[in-house]
Design an enzyme around this catalytic site. Structure first.
Site, PDB file in Angstrom:
ATOM      1  N   LYS A   1     -22.572  -4.061   1.195  1.00 19.86           N
ATOM      2  CA  LYS A   1     -21.396  -4.720   0.641  1.00 19.86           C
ATOM      3  C   LYS A   1     -20.611  -3.721  -0.193  1.00 19.86           C
ATOM      4  CE  LYS A   1     -21.616  -7.714  -2.882  1.00 19.86           C
ATOM      5  NZ  LYS A   1     -21.696  -8.967  -3.675  1.00 19.86           N
TER       6      LYS A   1
ATOM      7  N   THR B   1     -25.299 -12.948  -5.368  1.00 22.74           N
ATOM      8  CA  THR B   1     -25.481 -12.614  -6.787  1.00 22.74           C
ATOM      9  C   THR B   1     -26.964 -12.586  -7.142  1.00 22.74           C
ATOM     10  OG1 THR B   1     -23.433 -13.877  -7.147  1.00 22.74           O
ATOM     11  CG2 THR B   1     -24.481 -12.966  -9.080  1.00 22.74           C
TER      12      THR B   1
ATOM     13  N   GLU C   1     -22.492 -18.040   1.714  1.00 21.34           N
ATOM     14  CA  GLU C   1     -23.261 -17.385   0.655  1.00 21.34           C
ATOM     15  C   GLU C   1     -23.160 -18.224  -0.617  1.00 21.34           C
ATOM     16  OE1 GLU C   1     -22.659 -13.503  -2.221  1.00 21.34           O
ATOM     17  OE2 GLU C   1     -22.125 -13.294  -0.102  1.00 21.34           O
TER      18      GLU C   1
END
Length: 221
Positions: free
Chosen positions: A139, A79, A43
């Site tokens: 998440k 993000t 990621e």
């Protein structure tokens, strides 16, 4: 079909490297070392300057459908704060999208393009809303605010939730999270801190291998 296969592969790999750096070049170097160490789900966070450049470079080199161990990896973006960023990252080659919070617009866009999306959640209400929007994995963030036992509590009313704690996951507690029912775990600063401090990215490879070993032990593989 590809979306389902990617979700299955992410769950099978079980460890996601969440990478931040000061430059695109640094984060690419970190990713290559993490992949060499055995972490195959990467990621790249959008806090990295020119993050899309890094995603493009890594996506050209590594493929989720590669049969060659050296070039097999799943490259995604993290993000992500809005749908516009998600689409830009997808067009740059990102195969999954991770957000620090629940953005309905981002989840909707990812569903439109059949790309796995993992929105950040903290409460039962947010997890349920994410599931209703079609998120396959949620998440749990920040994970360091919880104990692994929280997964059992969440799965009481929401047994269908696939939960990935991120933040605060370490070699010491990874096994607890997996045994508690986490579908995968996100590893951030603990993976790279030592390497950055010593300016030696090969340390990322060693730490990645340790995380993969810890995961396999927890799963009994």
């Amino acid at each position: 079909m590809k979306k389902i296969q990617l979700i299955q592969k992410i769950a099978q790999e079980g460890v996601v490297a969440v990478l931040r750096a000061d430059t695109a070049e640094e984060v690419v170097a970190m990713a290559e070392e993490a992949i060499a160490g055995g972490i195959k789900v990467i990621e790249i966070t959008m806090t990295v300057p020119f993050a899309l450049k890094a995603i493009e470079e890594l996506s050209r080199k590594y493929k989720s459908n590669s049969t060659d161990e050296a070039t097999y990896a799943i490259i995604g973006v993290g993000t992500v704060l809005d749908a516009e960023t998600a689409r830009a990252a997808i067009l740059s080659g990102a195969e999954f999208v991770v957000s620090p919070f629940l953005s309905p617009e981002t989840v909707t866009l990812c569903n439109r393009y059949r790309v796995p999306v993992m929105p950040g959640t903290m409460t039962i209400k947010e997890i349920n809303e994410a599931l209703e929007l079609g998120a396959d994995i949620v998440k749990l963030f920040p994970g360091n605010l919880y104990e692994p036992s929280v997964i059992k509590a969440i799965k009481g009313p929401l047994p269908q939730a696939n939960i990935m704690p991120t933040g605060g996951v370490s070699l010491d507690n990874l096994g607890e999270w997996i045994k508690a029912g986490a579908v995968a775990v996100g590893i951030g600063s603990d993976l790279t801190n030592e390497a950055v401090k010593n300016k030696d990215f090969s340390l990322v490879r060693k730490k990645a291998a340790a995380y993969v070993d810890a995961y396999r032990q927890a799963k009994g593989i």
